[in-house]
Structure formats: structure tokens, C-alpha cells
Design a protein around this motif. Structure first.
Motif, PDB file in Angstrom:
ATOM      1  N   ALA A 155     -54.589  44.530  22.233  1.00  0.00           N
ATOM      2  CA  ALA A 155     -54.095  44.704  20.872  1.00  0.00           C
ATOM      3  C   ALA A 155     -55.198  45.201  19.937  1.00  0.00           C
ATOM      4  O   ALA A 155     -54.917  45.702  18.846  1.00  0.00           O
ATOM      5  CB  ALA A 155     -53.497  43.410  20.344  1.00  0.00           C
ATOM      6  N   ILE A 209     -55.146  51.596  13.587  1.00  0.00           N
ATOM      7  CA  ILE A 209     -54.969  51.355  12.147  1.00  0.00           C
ATOM      8  C   ILE A 209     -56.276  51.646  11.405  1.00  0.00           C
ATOM      9  O   ILE A 209     -56.292  52.315  10.371  1.00  0.00           O
ATOM     10  CB  ILE A 209     -54.535  49.888  11.903  1.00  0.00           C
ATOM     11  CG1 ILE A 209     -53.190  49.626  12.576  1.00  0.00           C
ATOM     12  CG2 ILE A 209     -54.473  49.586  10.401  1.00  0.00           C
ATOM     13  CD1 ILE A 209     -52.610  48.248  12.342  1.00  0.00           C
ATOM     14  N   ILE A 236     -45.527  47.632   9.163  1.00  0.00           N
ATOM     15  CA  ILE A 236     -46.075  47.416  10.511  1.00  0.00           C
ATOM     16  C   ILE A 236     -45.277  46.376  11.308  1.00  0.00           C
ATOM     17  O   ILE A 236     -44.887  46.648  12.446  1.00  0.00           O
ATOM     18  CB  ILE A 236     -47.579  47.028  10.424  1.00  0.00           C
ATOM     19  CG1 ILE A 236     -48.373  48.218   9.849  1.00  0.00           C
ATOM     20  CG2 ILE A 236     -48.124  46.644  11.787  1.00  0.00           C
ATOM     21  CD1 ILE A 236     -49.864  47.943   9.669  1.00  0.00           C
ATOM     22  N   ALA A 266     -48.581  49.269   5.048  1.00  0.00           N
ATOM     23  CA  ALA A 266     -48.860  48.111   5.909  1.00  0.00           C
ATOM     24  C   ALA A 266     -47.656  47.184   6.027  1.00  0.00           C
ATOM     25  O   ALA A 266     -47.464  46.525   7.050  1.00  0.00           O
ATOM     26  CB  ALA A 266     -50.057  47.329   5.380  1.00  0.00           C
ATOM     27  N   PHE A 321     -56.088  43.886  11.781  1.00  0.00           N
ATOM     28  CA  PHE A 321     -55.953  42.663  12.579  1.00  0.00           C
ATOM     29  C   PHE A 321     -54.506  42.171  12.693  1.00  0.00           C
ATOM     30  O   PHE A 321     -54.236  41.205  13.382  1.00  0.00           O
ATOM     31  CB  PHE A 321     -56.866  41.569  12.013  1.00  0.00           C
ATOM     32  CG  PHE A 321     -58.302  41.991  12.015  1.00  0.00           C
ATOM     33  CD1 PHE A 321     -58.999  42.096  13.214  1.00  0.00           C
ATOM     34  CD2 PHE A 321     -58.941  42.359  10.841  1.00  0.00           C
ATOM     35  CE1 PHE A 321     -60.314  42.530  13.240  1.00  0.00           C
ATOM     36  CE2 PHE A 321     -60.258  42.792  10.858  1.00  0.00           C
ATOM     37  CZ  PHE A 321     -60.949  42.886  12.049  1.00  0.00           C
ATOM     38  N   ILE A 322     -53.622  42.875  11.974  1.00  0.00           N
ATOM     39  CA  ILE A 322     -52.210  42.467  12.032  1.00  0.00           C
ATOM     40  C   ILE A 322     -51.648  42.503  13.464  1.00  0.00           C
ATOM     41  O   ILE A 322     -51.055  41.515  13.913  1.00  0.00           O
ATOM     42  CB  ILE A 322     -51.353  43.324  11.070  1.00  0.00           C
ATOM     43  CG1 ILE A 322     -51.796  43.061   9.603  1.00  0.00           C
ATOM     44  CG2 ILE A 322     -49.863  43.031  11.227  1.00  0.00           C
ATOM     45  CD1 ILE A 322     -51.051  43.890   8.571  1.00  0.00           C
ATOM     46  N   PRO A 323     -51.829  43.613  14.217  1.00  0.00           N
ATOM     47  CA  PRO A 323     -51.263  43.627  15.574  1.00  0.00           C
ATOM     48  C   PRO A 323     -51.790  42.498  16.452  1.00  0.00           C
ATOM     49  O   PRO A 323     -51.022  41.872  17.184  1.00  0.00           O
ATOM     50  CB  PRO A 323     -51.720  44.977  16.146  1.00  0.00           C
ATOM     51  CG  PRO A 323     -51.988  45.826  14.961  1.00  0.00           C
ATOM     52  CD  PRO A 323     -52.470  44.901  13.881  1.00  0.00           C
ATOM     53  N   LEU A 368     -54.110  54.379   4.566  1.00  0.00           N
ATOM     54  CA  LEU A 368     -53.666  53.062   4.147  1.00  0.00           C
ATOM     55  C   LEU A 368     -54.234  52.727   2.766  1.00  0.00           C
ATOM     56  O   LEU A 368     -53.566  52.124   1.927  1.00  0.00           O
ATOM     57  CB  LEU A 368     -54.159  52.045   5.184  1.00  0.00           C
ATOM     58  CG  LEU A 368     -53.342  50.770   5.360  1.00  0.00           C
ATOM     59  CD1 LEU A 368     -51.869  51.059   5.530  1.00  0.00           C
ATOM     60  CD2 LEU A 368     -53.849  50.018   6.591  1.00  0.00           C
ATOM     61  N   ASP A 425     -46.666  49.221  20.782  1.00  0.00           N
ATOM     62  CA  ASP A 425     -47.303  49.009  19.474  1.00  0.00           C
ATOM     63  C   ASP A 425     -48.253  50.140  19.134  1.00  0.00           C
ATOM     64  O   ASP A 425     -48.225  50.694  18.028  1.00  0.00           O
ATOM     65  CB  ASP A 425     -48.133  47.716  19.491  1.00  0.00           C
ATOM     66  CG  ASP A 425     -47.273  46.481  19.326  1.00  0.00           C
ATOM     67  OD1 ASP A 425     -46.062  46.639  19.087  1.00  0.00           O
ATOM     68  OD2 ASP A 425     -47.815  45.373  19.446  1.00  0.00           O
ATOM     69  N   ALA A 453     -55.784  45.069   7.586  1.00  0.00           N
ATOM     70  CA  ALA A 453     -54.569  45.541   8.258  1.00  0.00           C
ATOM     71  C   ALA A 453     -54.784  45.734   9.757  1.00  0.00           C
ATOM     72  O   ALA A 453     -53.860  45.593  10.552  1.00  0.00           O
ATOM     73  CB  ALA A 453     -54.081  46.837   7.624  1.00  0.00           C
ATOM     74  N   MET A 494     -43.441  47.128  14.908  1.00  0.00           N
ATOM     75  CA  MET A 494     -43.937  46.444  16.109  1.00  0.00           C
ATOM     76  C   MET A 494     -42.872  45.556  16.730  1.00  0.00           C
ATOM     77  O   MET A 494     -42.648  45.585  17.939  1.00  0.00           O
ATOM     78  CB  MET A 494     -45.162  45.594  15.754  1.00  0.00           C
ATOM     79  CG  MET A 494     -46.437  46.412  15.580  1.00  0.00           C
ATOM     80  SD  MET A 494     -47.848  45.359  15.100  1.00  0.00           S
ATOM     81  CE  MET A 494     -47.931  44.197  16.453  1.00  0.00           C
ATOM     82  N   THR A 518     -54.656  48.825  19.277  1.00  0.00           N
ATOM     83  CA  THR A 518     -53.744  49.080  18.167  1.00  0.00           C
ATOM     84  C   THR A 518     -54.475  48.905  16.840  1.00  0.00           C
ATOM     85  O   THR A 518     -54.299  49.682  15.900  1.00  0.00           O
ATOM     86  CB  THR A 518     -52.558  48.093  18.249  1.00  0.00           C
ATOM     87  OG1 THR A 518     -52.167  47.982  19.611  1.00  0.00           O
ATOM     88  CG2 THR A 518     -51.405  48.572  17.425  1.00  0.00           C
ATOM     89  N   GLY A 519     -55.305  47.864  16.791  1.00  0.00           N
ATOM     90  CA  GLY A 519     -56.095  47.624  15.590  1.00  0.00           C
ATOM     91  C   GLY A 519     -56.976  48.827  15.260  1.00  0.00           C
ATOM     92  O   GLY A 519     -57.073  49.237  14.097  1.00  0.00           O
TER      93      GLY A 519
END
Lengths: 444, 444
Positions: free
Chosen positions: A289, A296, A313, A310, B312-314, A303, A427, B310, A317, A292-293
Motif C-alpha cells: 500500500a 499520491i 479517495i 482527497a 498515508f490514507i491508502p 492535491l 487501489d 493524503a 478505493m 499507492t501512497g
């Protein structure tokens, strides 16, 4: 009644307790004994009628079996071992500590000890490890009357006599005849003429999952296990298969939820072991993950200018993950039940593509309306979210359909290609699409 | 051989094809026939030996059954209907269009038609709908010899004669005697003395999932179904139970992946129907995810100042979802197998709490090290992420353990409290914790 019985035992009213126990099914007696601890258990166990002891013992949980074997006399152990079916004995021995296995084998006669040792060598979950040797063997030249007489003489100790196995002179399996057929046939008929010659048989190394599949496919209640020369070495009975089916399903559930499979009951597994079974996959998926971070992160300036992006998201997901899980679950299940085969790969992907177009179109239109009209967000953002959602659903479903089949092709277990793994992959792509689209459409 | 047979049929070499077919098991014949379409199917079907026709027919897929019934003559339909077991007939009729049901009932004699109509009225998946009435009924005053003679006379048409059912004068079920026991007993013994009086029986309305559980618990191969006066009305056999177990598991898999359950095979279901089964839950969960979105929205100014949050959201969402799924899956499975009962609720939550503390601590430490040292992020952010992750894992696991039990308590199916739903709930709380903590720790 359950409570009353426990009270009687608690108060030492053993005679009355014994009378009540005798009215119960052996499975229920074993279940009741589970609640009796320590010395009382031994006392109650000794009250049970001799002919039921082994049967009740076979239904008791492993810890209680262990406690009893430690506590009762050698003679009592011998008696139980003589009455237990071989497959139940082997199952139990596989999980006992070495010193107790020794105590048991010491109290077993030579022939049986040799047999047990041979059985203990079959690989776990193979036909050899789950079969039993208590079957009825007939010779093809016998008559029905001779066969019935033979069964009357020897049948008491067999696990089942509903199907009998017919051997030629070299002990090769040549037919199966059901007790039903014997009863309904004329007494003088040779076995050769009443036996079924089309036999579904398996060899000792076949995996239990495949065996369960054959039982289901052919509606069988027993199946013969043969060696390389087609000599009968044992039989497998349906009561074990029913447990195996549930066990295989449990394993699939566990793998699909990103855990290492275990066949121990939840409440009997320690927290530490449970944690160990779960952490590896969680770690792998967590580290994935971060990919994915970093996607972003690479769109930080997009953003920065439209921070509201945001907020979409989670929606992308979650929907991607759920859509992928649905497809993967159906395909994994279809593969497990052999309703889907490898050659159906393109059919499956075509179907998932069509389903995903339908589902994706519906979800993204509803989403567009929600975001623009209800939440009052800029129409360009609503449009971007809708398009990204559509692409996400399509990708998730096609991947969800394809990955389990690819896993099977690579001889991996399809069940690992379930929700958690697909979610992680989807994701990354979903967010990449979303931010790239936002950048283009919003002109950032 | 499979291919060779199909070639023979394709080229009209029916005699040779018939010879090869005769060597096959009926299940394999039915499977082979699946690949033959249209008129050729009728031709081949008519080649089959009369005594096997009904048996093979019962293993064919519904569309082919339908096609054959439409095409063959009334006499042929009658013949098949006479030989089919009642439970197979009822299963088939339940899925046929009305005009075909009419054609079949027209070709069935009065007694049987009355029976079929009664069976069609039992609720789907109840004991009544899966039982069969082809069982052997004995009277308690018979001797073993009389019983065997009676079985010889009437047993041919019974689905199983391995267990026979003993009735008193009022047709109340008073015992079960296995064929094995009859064979092994003396001929003059009264049935009353050899029959088993501890009977596991069920009534016509019991749900199939519960029935399957009883079969597993007591290692049964048949089970009697009785009416309110304890009169025997039918029996259920293990071959049907094995299919029911797989069907119930498939339903659980589907519900746990947020789909409406369906017992149709994947490849035989149209894309439109598949889409319909999937979209409702996707929609519900997507709309729920807007809650999570609005939490992010409410922290817009925090995100505005530290946009990197943002990224760290996933990680939080995926790990929370996976951790919750693991717990929910184990508990749902434990409930389904009755290894976990309602009274174990606190034990389960205690266990999940301990496991989540272990797993959470490990994951969040690793995560802290990764973020701070490897990715070089501000230590305060790394700390915030680690703490949020810890809280997320604990919450996810405790909820994952509790929600299925609560569902069961509320008489809902625990399987709906699986990954997707828990993920959605956990997401919201995880992000709320994350942004609140960030705000506090980063002093925004």
C-alpha cells in the motif's frame, strides 16, 4: 437434562448419571464429557458401558483423549485401542506427544502396531492418511450365499459393510458389490455376476480435496484406495469426507481473507498463534500500500491546488476493492467446485468485462449525480470521479476474474488471489487514473 | 476416449458409441452428453439402456432435461418419471417452466402426482423439500427373517436400504435398524430387539443448513423426517447433504464478498443477472464511503497545510480493512461450523483484543521505522501514522470479532458482517483518528 446430568455427576450420584447417559447418543455423551474436568472425568469414563467406550472416546477432543490416556491403566488403553477403528487411531496419534504415542503402541499388538506405523507414514491429507482398512473383502468366485456367510462371520469389526470389495487371486480389485445387491440377488449367483465392474478408485497419494470432489461428482458413500498394482489397500468413507469438505472450505475462507490457513478451532487457538497466522499477509499488503501512497505523493502539487480531491479517495478505493472481491470470489469458488476450468479463462474474462461495464456505468452515473447535484461539487471534479470510478470497476472486475485463473494455471492456490491482494493492486491503478485525469481535466 | 466417443457420435457411428458408453459410469455419461446438442442428443439418449436412462437423466443439466422433455414422446417421459426417485423429480420440477411441469404431471400416475404436488408445497431448502419417500419401513413385531424377506420383495425401488425404519401400529417411528445389523443378527430375533431406539430425527420444516450440521455432528448417512405426531414422512440421504454443504458454503462466500447469494453456476448465469446480484451492495457501500469522504472534507485545512498526509490514507484504509476481514472471517466461519456460540461473545472479543494488540504493535512499529527512516518523513508524521495504524488495527479486529456475533444475536446472517461492511466502518473511524491526531500533534 444436560444440566441435570452434570449436577448428578458433580454430586457423585454416579448410578443415576449412568442411567441417563445410556439414553444419549455417543456423540452427545462425548460432548457432555467435555464439561467434566480432572478426576471426575476418569470416574465417569469408567462408568460407561464397555462396548461404547471406544466409540465415545473417538468423539472426544484431543486434550481429553490425552488426559485419559495419561491417567487410565495400560489394560484400559489396550481395550480402547482394540475397539477403535484404525483411521481414528492414526488421526489421534498424529497429534499426540511422543511419550503418549509410545504408551499406546506399547499396549497394541504387533500386527496392529505394524499397520499403524505404515499409516503414520502416508503424507498428511493424502488418501493413505484418511483411509481405513476395516473393509469387507470378497473373492470373485464366491456365491452370494457364501459371501453373506463370510460377512456374517467377519462383518462386526468392519467400519462399513454396505459396500464390499471383490478381489481376484492376486488381490487385485475387480469389483464392488453393495450389501443391498447381495440381499436382493439369488443365493446361488456368483459374486462375479452381481458386482459392479465400473469402479471409481484412487491411489494412496491423491489429495483429500480431489477425493472429496470425486465423492461429490459420483454421489459415493465409500471409495476404494489401491496401490500401483491395483491391489486394494483401504477404503475411504463419506463421514470423513464431509469433515474434509468443511475443512477445505475453512482453508479457502482463511486464504481469501489473507491469513495462513489452520485447521485448529478458533477458540482453541492461542492469541499468539492467531497473530502469527495473520501478520505476514498484513505486512506484505501494508508495504504494497506504500506504492499507492507514493502515487499520491507524486501528485502532491495537484492535491495542493485542489485539496478536495482527497475526499474521493475512500470512495474509489472501497468500490474498487469490493468490485474486485466480488469477481474474484465467484471465480475462486467456481474453480474450487470445478464449475470453471482453465479452458474457460476467456469466457470468464468476457463475462466479467460485460458485467463490469454494466455495473461501472450504473455506479459512475449515480456517483456523478450525487457529487454534482447533492454535494454541489464542481462538475469537472464530479466528471473526473465518475470516469475514474468507471475505469476502476472495470479493471477490478477483469483482474478479479483473471488472477485466480492465472494462479491456478501457475499451480498456485487461486484462493490467495482474493479481495485483499486485488484491492491493493486496484487501489494503485485507480488513484493513478484519478489523479492523472484530474490533472488533465482541471488543467493543473 | 472422451473425444473419440464424441467423434463416433458426430459421424453417426451409434452402435460403436453405444458400446463405449456402456463402459462409463452414469455420471460420466451425463457429463459427456452435455457436449451433444439438438437432435443428436435425442438420438444418443434413445440408445441408452432402459434401466440407466432415469439415472443418467437425473445427472443432466437443467437445460438438457428441459430440451429432452420437450422433444421425447409422452411414453418416454412416463418411463423416466417412473424410474426417477421422488426427490430428484421434485428438484427438477421446481425449476421447469409451467407448461413442461404440466406435460410431466400428465404422464405420471395419480398416486405419484398427488405425492409430487405435496412435495412441491414444502418451503425451499426445508427438510420436506429435500427428503425422499423411497425408504424401507419395517414393523417392530417382525422377525429379522421376515424383515429380510420384506426387503428382498420391496427393496429394489428404494433409494437406500442400508438403514430401515421401524414403525409401531400408529406409523410412529420407534427405531432404526441398519441392514448390517439385520445381516449380523439371528434370523428369529424380533426387530424390536435389534433396532436402535436413540434416533436423531427432524421435522419437515427444518432448514437444510441445520440438517447438514446434524449429519456432520452425528456422522450419519441417512436421517428420518417426521411430522408433528412423530410419524415417518421421509428420509434424507447423505449424497444430497454433501451438495447442500457446498451450496451453503458458496452462499457464505458470496455474502461475505457483498453479493446477493445465488445457487446458479457462474458460467450459466447471464451477465445481466450477475450485475444485478452485485450492484446493490456496491451501491450501499459506495454511498457509505461518502461518509469517509466527508470526514476528509472536514479536515480540509489540515490537509491543505500538510498535503503529504493524503499519501498515508491508502495504507491506513487497506490495513484496517484487511485486519477486520481476517477477524470477521474467522468468527463467521466459527459460527457457521458451530465452533463459536453466542455465549462465547466475550471470549471472542477478548481474544481479538489480544491479537490486535500484538498485530497492531508489530505493524505500527515497522511502519514508523519505514516512514521515518526509509522514506525520510518528519518524525511527528511518522508517529501520527503509527499511532493511527495501531488504533485502526485494534478497532478493526474487535469490530470484526463482534459484529458477526451481534448479527447472529439479531437473527441476521453473520456472513453479511464480513470484510466489505467492516472495511467501510473502519475506514471512517481510522481517518477520523488520523486527522484528529495529525491536527493535535502537528499543532495545526
Amino acid at each position: 437434562m444436560h444440566r441435570r446430568l452434570l449436577e448428578l455427576i458433580e454430586n457423585g450420584n454416579y448410578n443415576e448419571a449412568r442411567q441417563m447417559l445410556l439414553d444419549l447418543n455417543v456423540v452427545d455423551i462425548a460432548q457432555l464429557l467435555e464439561e467434566i474436568k480432572g478426576e471426575k472425568l476418569v470416574v465417569v469414563f469408567r462408568l460407561l458401558p464397555k462396548e461404547l467406550v471406544a466409540d465415545i472416546f473417538s468423539y472426544m477432543p484431543q486434550e481429553q483423549k490425552q488426559y485419559l490416556i495419561e491417567t487410565i491403566t495400560d489394560q484400559e488403553v489396550t481395550r480402547i485401542m482394540e475397539d477403535l477403528f484404525l483411521d481414528d487411531t492414526v488421526d489421534m496419534l498424529e497429534e499426540l506427544p511422543a511419550n503418549m504415542v509410545k504408551k499406546i503402541l506399547k499396549n497394541t499388538d504387533d500386527d496392529r502396531r505394524r499397520l499403524i506405523n505404515r499409516f503414520l507414514q502416508y503424507p498428511e491429507n493424502s488418501a493413505g492418511s484418511i483411509m481405513t482398512i476395516e473393509y469387507v473383502d470378497l473373492k470373485e468366485e464366491m456365491s452370494v450365499a457364501q459371501a453373506l456367510a463370510y460377512i456374517r462371520r467377519t462383518g462386526v469389526d468392519k467400519e462399513t459393510i454396505n459396500n464390499c470389495y471383490v478381489m481376484d487371486k492376486n488381490r487385485k480389485l475387480v469389483g464392488i458389490v453393495s450389501l443391498r445387491r447381495l440381499i436382493l440377488a439369488g443365493e446361488a449367483t456368483p459374486i462375479r455376476n452381481v458386482m459392479e465392474k465400473k469402479i471409481v478408485h484412487i491411489d494412496t497419494s491423491m489429495d483429500q480435496e480431489e477425493i472429496a470432489h470425486l465423492f461429490r461428482k459420483y454421489d459415493l458413500t465409500t471409495m476404494p484406495v489401491v496401490d500401483k498394482e491395483k491391489r486394494l489397500v483401504g477404503i475411504i468413507t463419506i463421514d470423513d469426507i464431509v469433515d474434509i469438505i468443511e475443512q477445505e472450505n475453512t482453508e479457502d475462507f482463511q486464504k481469501m481473507a489473507a491469513m495462513e490457513p489452520s485447521d485448529e478451532a478458533y477458540l482453541k487457538t492461542s492469541s499468539f498463534v492467531l497473530a502469527r497466522h495473520r501478520i505476514v499477509w498484513l505486512l506484505v499488503l501494508m508495504v504494497s500500500a506504500t506504492l499507492t501512497g507514493s502515487i499520491i505523493r507524486s501528485f502532491e502539487e495537484v492535491l495542493q491546488s485542489v485539496v478536495i480531491l482527497a475526499a474521493f479517495i475512500p470512495r474509489l478505493m472501497d468500490t474498487g476493492g469490493n468490485a474486485g472481491s466480488q469477481s474474484a470470489t465467484l471465480v475462486i469458488r467456481g474453480l474450487a467446485l470445478e464449475e470453471i476450468r482453465l479452458k474457460d479463462a476467456f469466457k470468464v474474462m468476457g463475462k466479467e468485462l460485460r458485467v463490469s461495464l454494466l455495473v461501472g456505468a450504473a455506479l459512475s452515473s449515480i456517483n456523478f449525480l450525487l457529487i454534482h447535484f447533492l454535494e454541489g461539487t464542481d462538475i469537472r471534479i464530479a466528471f473526473t470521479v465518475a470516469v475514474s470510478l468507471f475505469l476502476t470497476v472495470v479493471l477490478a472486475k477483469v483482474l478479479g476474474g483473471a488472477l485466480p485463473i492465472i494462479a491456478k494455471k501457475l499451480r498456485l492456490d487461486p484462493a490467495i488471489m482474493a479481495g485483499p491482494l486485488i484491492t491493493t493492486v486496484v487501489d494503485a491503478v485507480a488513484l493513478l487514473a484519478f489523479f492523472s485525469l484530474s490533472k488533465a481535466i482541471l488543467g493543473l
